[in-house]
Each structure stands twice: as C-alpha cells, then as structure tokens.
Design a protein around this motif. Structure first.
Motif, PDB file in Angstrom:
ATOM      1  N   GLY A   1      86.698  92.874  85.169  1.00 45.14           N
ATOM      2  CA  GLY A   1      85.668  91.861  85.000  1.00 45.14           C
ATOM      3  C   GLY A   1      84.498  92.080  85.939  1.00 45.14           C
ATOM      4  N   ILE A   2      83.399  91.369  85.643  1.00 45.83           N
ATOM      5  CA  ILE A   2      82.194  91.495  86.460  1.00 45.83           C
ATOM      6  C   ILE A   2      81.507  90.140  86.567  1.00 45.83           C
ATOM      7  CG2 ILE A   2      80.726  92.143  84.490  1.00 45.83           C
ATOM      8  CD1 ILE A   2      79.386  94.176  86.524  1.00 45.83           C
ATOM      9  N   ILE A   3      80.978  89.854  87.757  1.00 42.65           N
ATOM     10  CA  ILE A   3      80.217  88.634  88.000  1.00 42.65           C
ATOM     11  C   ILE A   3      78.735  88.980  87.999  1.00 42.65           C
ATOM     12  CG2 ILE A   3      79.693  86.792  89.654  1.00 42.65           C
ATOM     13  CD1 ILE A   3      82.593  87.048  90.643  1.00 42.65           C
ATOM     14  N   ILE A   4      77.978  88.230  87.200  1.00 44.92           N
ATOM     15  CA  ILE A   4      76.534  88.411  87.108  1.00 44.92           C
ATOM     16  C   ILE A   4      75.865  87.155  87.647  1.00 44.92           C
ATOM     17  CG2 ILE A   4      74.581  88.809  85.548  1.00 44.92           C
ATOM     18  CD1 ILE A   4      76.622  90.135  83.616  1.00 44.92           C
ATOM     19  N   LEU A   5      75.174  87.268  88.766  1.00 46.85           N
ATOM     20  CA  LEU A   5      74.522  86.097  89.344  1.00 46.85           C
ATOM     21  C   LEU A   5      73.417  85.590  88.415  1.00 46.85           C
ATOM     22  CD1 LEU A   5      74.142  86.994  93.142  1.00 46.85           C
ATOM     23  CD2 LEU A   5      76.099  86.017  91.931  1.00 46.85           C
ATOM     24  N   PRO A   6      73.256  84.275  88.284  1.00 45.69           N
ATOM     25  CA  PRO A   6      72.228  83.709  87.391  1.00 45.69           C
ATOM     26  C   PRO A   6      70.861  83.654  88.073  1.00 45.69           C
ATOM     27  CG  PRO A   6      73.469  81.923  88.353  1.00 45.69           C
ATOM     28  CD  PRO A   6      74.094  83.199  88.889  1.00 45.69           C
ATOM     29  N   GLU A   7      70.353  84.810  88.458  1.00 47.59           N
ATOM     30  CA  GLU A   7      69.146  84.870  89.283  1.00 47.59           C
ATOM     31  C   GLU A   7      67.908  85.341  88.529  1.00 47.59           C
ATOM     32  OE1 GLU A   7      69.069  88.127  92.173  1.00 47.59           O
ATOM     33  OE2 GLU A   7      70.985  88.839  91.345  1.00 47.59           O
ATOM     34  N   GLN A   8      68.069  85.793  87.290  1.00 45.87           N
ATOM     35  CA  GLN A   8      66.935  86.332  86.536  1.00 45.87           C
ATOM     36  C   GLN A   8      66.594  85.440  85.344  1.00 45.87           C
ATOM     37  OE1 GLN A   8      68.534  90.254  85.538  1.00 45.87           O
ATOM     38  NE2 GLN A   8      67.039  91.171  86.918  1.00 45.87           N
ATOM     39  N   ARG A   9      65.334  85.451  84.956  1.00 50.29           N
ATOM     40  CA  ARG A   9      64.968  84.806  83.697  1.00 50.29           C
ATOM     41  C   ARG A   9      65.711  85.496  82.568  1.00 50.29           C
ATOM     42  NH1 ARG A   9      61.160  81.028  84.193  1.00 50.29           N
ATOM     43  NH2 ARG A   9      59.736  81.088  85.982  1.00 50.29           N
TER      44      ARG A   9
ATOM     45  N   LEU B   1      90.900  92.803  87.871  1.00 47.11           N
ATOM     46  CA  LEU B   1      90.036  93.132  89.003  1.00 47.11           C
ATOM     47  C   LEU B   1      88.590  92.802  88.630  1.00 47.11           C
ATOM     48  CD1 LEU B   1      89.456  94.457  91.766  1.00 47.11           C
ATOM     49  CD2 LEU B   1      89.374  96.665  90.571  1.00 47.11           C
ATOM     50  N   VAL B   2      87.926  92.016  89.480  1.00 48.27           N
ATOM     51  CA  VAL B   2      86.550  91.598  89.205  1.00 48.27           C
ATOM     52  C   VAL B   2      85.636  92.096  90.318  1.00 48.27           C
ATOM     53  CG1 VAL B   2      85.000  89.616  88.972  1.00 48.27           C
ATOM     54  CG2 VAL B   2      87.242  89.578  87.871  1.00 48.27           C
ATOM     55  N   VAL B   3      84.517  92.689  89.924  1.00 46.59           N
ATOM     56  CA  VAL B   3      83.490  93.145  90.859  1.00 46.59           C
ATOM     57  C   VAL B   3      82.204  92.389  90.557  1.00 46.59           C
ATOM     58  CG1 VAL B   3      84.535  95.425  91.078  1.00 46.59           C
ATOM     59  CG2 VAL B   3      82.749  95.046  89.347  1.00 46.59           C
ATOM     60  N   HIS B   4      81.176  92.598  91.386  1.00 43.79           N
ATOM     61  CA  HIS B   4      79.875  91.981  91.173  1.00 43.79           C
ATOM     62  C   HIS B   4      78.891  93.007  90.618  1.00 43.79           C
ATOM     63  CE1 HIS B   4      81.615  88.943  93.820  1.00 43.79           C
ATOM     64  NE2 HIS B   4      80.643  88.127  93.429  1.00 43.79           N
TER      65      HIS B   4
ATOM     66  N   ASP C   1      86.234  93.618  80.349  1.00 48.95           N
ATOM     67  CA  ASP C   1      87.003  92.680  79.535  1.00 48.95           C
ATOM     68  C   ASP C   1      86.456  91.262  79.627  1.00 48.95           C
ATOM     69  OD1 ASP C   1      89.336  94.408  78.611  1.00 48.95           O
ATOM     70  OD2 ASP C   1      89.404  94.707  80.787  1.00 48.95           O
ATOM     71  N   HIS C   2      85.921  90.911  80.792  1.00 52.81           N
ATOM     72  CA  HIS C   2      85.361  89.569  80.957  1.00 52.81           C
ATOM     73  C   HIS C   2      84.188  89.615  81.921  1.00 52.81           C
ATOM     74  CE1 HIS C   2      88.326  89.897  84.224  1.00 52.81           C
ATOM     75  NE2 HIS C   2      89.301  89.861  83.317  1.00 52.81           N
ATOM     76  N   ALA C   3      83.262  88.667  81.738  1.00 54.48           N
ATOM     77  CA  ALA C   3      82.081  88.558  82.593  1.00 54.48           C
ATOM     78  C   ALA C   3      81.911  87.093  82.984  1.00 54.48           C
ATOM     79  CB  ALA C   3      80.842  89.076  81.882  1.00 54.48           C
ATOM     80  N   TRP C   4      81.436  86.863  84.212  1.00 54.84           N
ATOM     81  CA  TRP C   4      81.415  85.531  84.792  1.00 54.84           C
ATOM     82  C   TRP C   4      80.073  85.273  85.477  1.00 54.84           C
ATOM     83  CZ3 TRP C   4      86.539  83.340  84.733  1.00 54.84           C
ATOM     84  CH2 TRP C   4      87.562  84.262  84.443  1.00 54.84           C
ATOM     85  N   THR C   5      79.790  84.002  85.722  1.00 56.24           N
ATOM     86  CA  THR C   5      78.687  83.680  86.622  1.00 56.24           C
ATOM     87  C   THR C   5      79.089  82.513  87.506  1.00 56.24           C
ATOM     88  OG1 THR C   5      76.279  83.546  86.748  1.00 56.24           O
ATOM     89  CG2 THR C   5      77.368  81.970  85.283  1.00 56.24           C
TER      90      THR C   5
ATOM     91  N   ALA D   1     105.604  85.778  85.203  1.00 50.95           N
ATOM     92  CA  ALA D   1     104.851  86.793  84.469  1.00 50.95           C
ATOM     93  C   ALA D   1     103.872  86.184  83.473  1.00 50.95           C
ATOM     94  CB  ALA D   1     105.804  87.738  83.745  1.00 50.95           C
ATOM     95  N   SER D   2     103.983  84.872  83.225  1.00 52.26           N
ATOM     96  CA  SER D   2     103.074  84.212  82.285  1.00 52.26           C
ATOM     97  C   SER D   2     101.730  83.881  82.917  1.00 52.26           C
ATOM     98  CB  SER D   2     103.714  82.937  81.735  1.00 52.26           C
ATOM     99  OG  SER D   2     103.842  81.944  82.757  1.00 52.26           O
ATOM    100  N   VAL D   3     101.581  84.108  84.222  1.00 52.30           N
ATOM    101  CA  VAL D   3     100.322  83.838  84.923  1.00 52.30           C
ATOM    102  C   VAL D   3      99.664  85.167  85.282  1.00 52.30           C
ATOM    103  CG1 VAL D   3      99.196  82.614  86.815  1.00 52.30           C
ATOM    104  CG2 VAL D   3     101.388  81.788  85.941  1.00 52.30           C
ATOM    105  N   ARG D   4      98.481  85.403  84.755  1.00 53.06           N
ATOM    106  CA  ARG D   4      97.723  86.575  85.183  1.00 53.06           C
ATOM    107  C   ARG D   4      97.229  86.375  86.610  1.00 53.06           C
ATOM    108  NH1 ARG D   4      93.594  86.870  80.287  1.00 53.06           N
ATOM    109  NH2 ARG D   4      92.328  87.979  81.838  1.00 53.06           N
ATOM    110  N   ARG D   5      96.998  87.475  87.327  1.00 49.95           N
ATOM    111  CA  ARG D   5      96.578  87.422  88.724  1.00 49.95           C
ATOM    112  C   ARG D   5      95.265  88.193  88.860  1.00 49.95           C
ATOM    113  NH1 ARG D   5     102.156  86.685  90.925  1.00 49.95           N
ATOM    114  NH2 ARG D   5     103.087  85.649  89.137  1.00 49.95           N
ATOM    115  N   LEU D   6      94.202  87.458  89.195  1.00 47.06           N
ATOM    116  CA  LEU D   6      92.852  88.012  89.219  1.00 47.06           C
ATOM    117  C   LEU D   6      92.310  88.033  90.641  1.00 47.06           C
ATOM    118  CD1 LEU D   6      89.991  87.131  86.736  1.00 47.06           C
ATOM    119  CD2 LEU D   6      89.566  87.142  89.192  1.00 47.06           C
ATOM    120  N   VAL D   7      91.856  89.194  91.084  1.00 47.06           N
ATOM    121  CA  VAL D   7      91.280  89.358  92.411  1.00 47.06           C
ATOM    122  C   VAL D   7      89.778  89.595  92.276  1.00 47.06           C
ATOM    123  CG1 VAL D   7      91.163  90.860  94.444  1.00 47.06           C
ATOM    124  CG2 VAL D   7      93.386  90.202  93.508  1.00 47.06           C
TER     125      VAL D   7
END
Length: 297
Positions: free
Chosen positions: A4-12, A265-268, A29-33, A228-234
């Motif tokens: 996954g990746i985090i995208i800061l809401p900083e741009q128009r 695994l999530v990065v920025h 697989d997933h993207a967040w803000t 095992a029914s709980v995913r673990r996200l770092v």
C-alpha cells in the motif's frame, strides 16, 4: 504480502489525480490518505479534505483499495462517517477501506474548539467510536447509547457493497487498542510506536512488531477468534525507516516483516523534502521488480 501507499492530500486535484492513477498502475493493492483538518508540519501549507479526495480517487481508478489512514473521533461522528464510508464503497464499486485511529488531538482539536483529553478519555472515546462504526456499517438501522456517542434509529441503506461491510482497519500500538482490534478489525494497523519521534530502521523494529502481533494473537484467542482472520498492516516512513532506500531494502523489509506474520506493507508517496522525502525512481523500481511481477504471478 499486500502493498500500500499513502498519498498526502497536499495538491490540487488536477495534480493529485495522477498520483492515485499512478499508484494503481504501479501495482499497489491499496492507497490511503491522512484524515486531518490540518496536519503537523502542513498547518501553513495546502491541505485538502479527506473524503472528497478519496471519492475523486475512487472515480479515477478501477482496482486499487481506497482508505482513510486514519479517521478519528476527534473530527468524525460515527453516524456521518459511516454514511460516507458506505457511499465511498458504492462509488468505488466495493473498494473502500475504513481505517480508524484514536487521534492525537493537536491542531484539529484546536480548530474545532475541543478540550484536550487525557489518555484514558481518548481510549474510551475511541472504543465507542469503533464499536458504533462497526455496528452502523453492518446493520440497516442502529440505536446506540454510550458516554461519548449516542444515536437513535440511524439508517444506512442500502449498506456497503462489500459484505458484511467495508473492511475495518484499526490502528493500535498499545494493549487496549490491540484488544479493540481483536474484537472488531479486519486489518490491524501499526507504526510500531505512537507519535512522530526519531525513526528506527525496519529491521530494528521487528522485536516491537513481533510483540504487538503476539498480543493480537492472544487477544483473538481469548474471544475465540482465529488470529489468522486479522490482517496485519505496518505503516513505514514515520517511526519505521529505511524501507524505500532501494529495491533491495524494500524486498528485504517484505521478507523480514512477512516472516513475523505481517501481511501488508505501506509506504508514503516520495516527496521532494521533509517529511517522507524520497526518490520517485525507487518507487518505480520497486513496482517493476517487486509489485508488478507479484501481481502477474
């Protein structure tokens, strides 16, 4: 391993749209803000609202999961928030992820004129927030009376596209929060340590992450739930560093984290300066050598 990746809401949006579309193209697989009114070092900088951003991202993409990292009871009432998540899940065709956390106060509380809560109050409020949000997203009608939140006959029709609801991702680093995640979460989210102190290299964070994950196992077993029914996200980039130095470090981090049971695994998104400073070419290399081959397999 999911990525996954985090995208800061900083741009128009005419600029930000490309980042969300690219995140999907690169194989994430997933993207967040982030869900803040104002955030730390960006109080005097551009910062856009979370749910409109995620809604726009949902219409610009077709596959990638879309989530809040993380919504908190400081600026969200569960009824309004659950309605927004239900709607985001509909617009995205069943790709919404409901990420929630206790919140740390700060600028958002000041902007809303809220009093500063002590740690116990904050934990109590978060427990109700998670419990009620879970109920609202599962049930067509909810009545709830707590110390922090109350609702009578709140209706969520037609409900989420995903059943029984959009996945609930609960951020927690301490025992009480991890117990809450065991009870409610589809995904447990951790940054290893709370706050934004001096980060440590990913391999040095392993003992803490292993201990937290073991506690989650224990709490799940205590209520008769399969751990095992709980995913673990770092989430990396804040308290955990070094992952995005190169393809080699990313691959190494995936191996080490996967070895202790981490599933996501999530990065920025790399920025040109602090915070989350990085090189976009590394992100592309990671995609081409790790993410996209993994999707093809």
């Amino acid at each position: 391993m999911r990525h996954g990746i985090i995208i800061l809401p900083e741009q128009r949006w005419h600029q930000a749209r490309d980042r969300w579309v690219t995140a999907e193209r690169l194989g994430f697989d997933h993207a967040w803000t982030y869900d803040h009114l104002m955030w730390r070092w960006f109080r005097e900088k551009p910062w856009f609202a979370t749910m409109p951003t995620l809604t726009a991202a949902a219409t610009a993409t077709s596959r990638i999961g879309i989530g809040t990292m993380v919504a908190s009871p400081g600026i969200r009432h569960p009824v309004a928030f659950a309605k927004e998540i239900m709607t985001l899940d509909d617009i995205s065709g069943g790709r919404a992820i409901c990420g929630v956390g206790a919140g740390a106060g700060g600028f958002d509380d000041e902007a809303l004129g809220l009093r500063r809560l002590n740690p116990r109050e904050r934990a109590d409020r978060f427990a109700e927030f998670v419990d009620l949000t879970d109920q609202l997203l599962r049930e067509p009608e909810t009545t709830y009376r707590g110390d922090w939140f109350t609702t009578t006959g709140a209706r969520l029709h037609p409900g989420c596209v995903q059943r029984p609801r959009a996945p609930l991702a609960v951020a927690a680093t301490g025992p009480r929060g991890i117990r809450l995640a065991a009870c409610h979460a589809d995904i447990w989210v951790t940054i290893a340590w709370p706050g934004h102190g001096e980060p440590v290299r990913y391999d040095e964070a392993l003992p803490v992450l292993r201990e937290q994950s073991a506690l989650l196992d224990k709490e799940c077993e205590a209520i008769g739930r399969d751990p095992a029914s709980v995913r673990r996200l770092v989430v990396t980039g804040a308290m955990i560093d070094g992952v995005m130095e190169s393809v080699e470090t990313y691959r190494d981090a995936c191996g080490l984290l996967g070895g202790i049971g981490i599933t996501d695994l999530v990065v920025h998104w790399p920025r040109p300066d602090f915070p989350y400073q990085g090189d976009f070419s590394v992100l592309e290399d990671v995609a081409n050598e790790v993410l996209l081959p993994g999707r093809a397999a």
